[in-house]
Design an enzyme around this catalytic site. Structure first.
Site, PDB file in Angstrom:
ATOM      1  CB  ALA A  26      17.447  47.406 -20.997  1.00  0.00           C
ATOM      2  CG  ASN A  27      17.805  53.142 -20.934  1.00  0.00           C
ATOM      3  OD1 ASN A  27      17.218  53.495 -19.917  1.00  0.00           O
ATOM      4  ND2 ASN A  27      17.259  53.242 -22.144  1.00  0.00           N
ATOM      5  NE  ARG A  28      23.902  51.606 -15.145  1.00  0.00           N
ATOM      6  CZ  ARG A  28      24.174  50.406 -14.665  1.00  0.00           C
ATOM      7  NH1 ARG A  28      23.297  49.758 -13.930  1.00  0.00           N
ATOM      8  NH2 ARG A  28      25.331  49.833 -14.947  1.00  0.00           N
TER       9      ARG A  28
END
Ligand code: CTP
Length: 211
Positions: A26-28
């Site tokens: 995932a990413n932020r």
């Protein structure tokens, strides 16, 4: 200013790329900037399709939302939603995925080796597409040489505009943003503002361009 009769496509949020049935890459990205853009476009009278990765945000009033998980699903949803007059691609799409394991990877088997496979670049595909929206806008998340890299992305992906932002601080997930609008005419440095304010300003510019 009204965008009545215009179809605006917005992507927002991160993507989740499965590693196995319980784990993801995932990413932020929180989705806040993209949701704010969709809300502002709907307020300006446009028909808005918002294609959202996994985020915990309310659907803005008057917006048609399509939820997706992966970069591949995001790409399919974008092309299924065409034609559009404008596409504003705010999503932080994963650049790589892995071939997911069908069963949960077990710790006892030791650290797995992940083999990365590139995902589709939706902005670049739209830029080269025969069904390219009249106004194609990308975001460029950078931690260094923000404007220079934003300009390079504008050319490489055949976008009309790039909104370049510095994500080295807490922009991803935060409430405020500071961006540079890169167009064929040059570079505008916008003052730091709430993401909603950046969104309204961007939509106003879209209205001036195509309204
Ligand atoms: N983008 C996209 N599809 C991808 C990756 C990015 O449509 N697979 C879009 C983003 O939504 C954004 C723009 O391309 O509008 C730039 O995204 P960014 O993550 O800043 O750039 P990348 O192309 O991923 O390049 P890099 O990671 O090297 O900075």
């Amino acid at each position: 200013m009204t965008l009545a009769g215009k179809h605006i496509l917005v992507t927002a949020g991160p993507t989740h790329e499965p590693i196995d049935p319980v784990r993801v890459l995932a990413n932020r990205s929180s989705g806040r900037q993209g949701f704010a853009v969709a809300a502002a476009a709907a307020e300006a009278g446009a028909r808005v399709t918002l294609i959202a990765g996994p985020v915990a945000l309310e659907t803005p009033t008057g917006v048609q939302r399509v939820d997706v998980e992966t970069a591949a699903e995001l790409a399919d949803a974008v092309f299924a939603a065409l034609p559009a007059d404008v596409a504003i691609l705010v999503a932080a799409v994963a650049d790589w995925r892995v071939e997911p394991a069908s069963a949960k990877l077990k710790k006892g088997d030791g650290p797995p080796t992940l083999a990365f496979v590139p995902t589709r670049d939706i902005l670049a595909e739209l830029g080269a597409s025969t069904s390219r929206p009249r106004l194609l806008i990308g975001f460029a998340a950078e931690t260094e040489r923000v404007v220079e890299q934003g300009m390079a992305k504008r050319t490489a992906k055949k976008a009309d505009w790039i909104v370049a932002n510095d994500v080295s601080g807490d922009v991803m997930g935060g409430a405020r943003n500071r961006v540079h609008l890169i167009t064929a005419g040059g570079i505008e440095d916008w003052p730091e503002a709430a993401k909603e304010e950046i969104a309204r300003r961007l939509v106003e510019r879209v209205g001036e361009e195509i309204g």
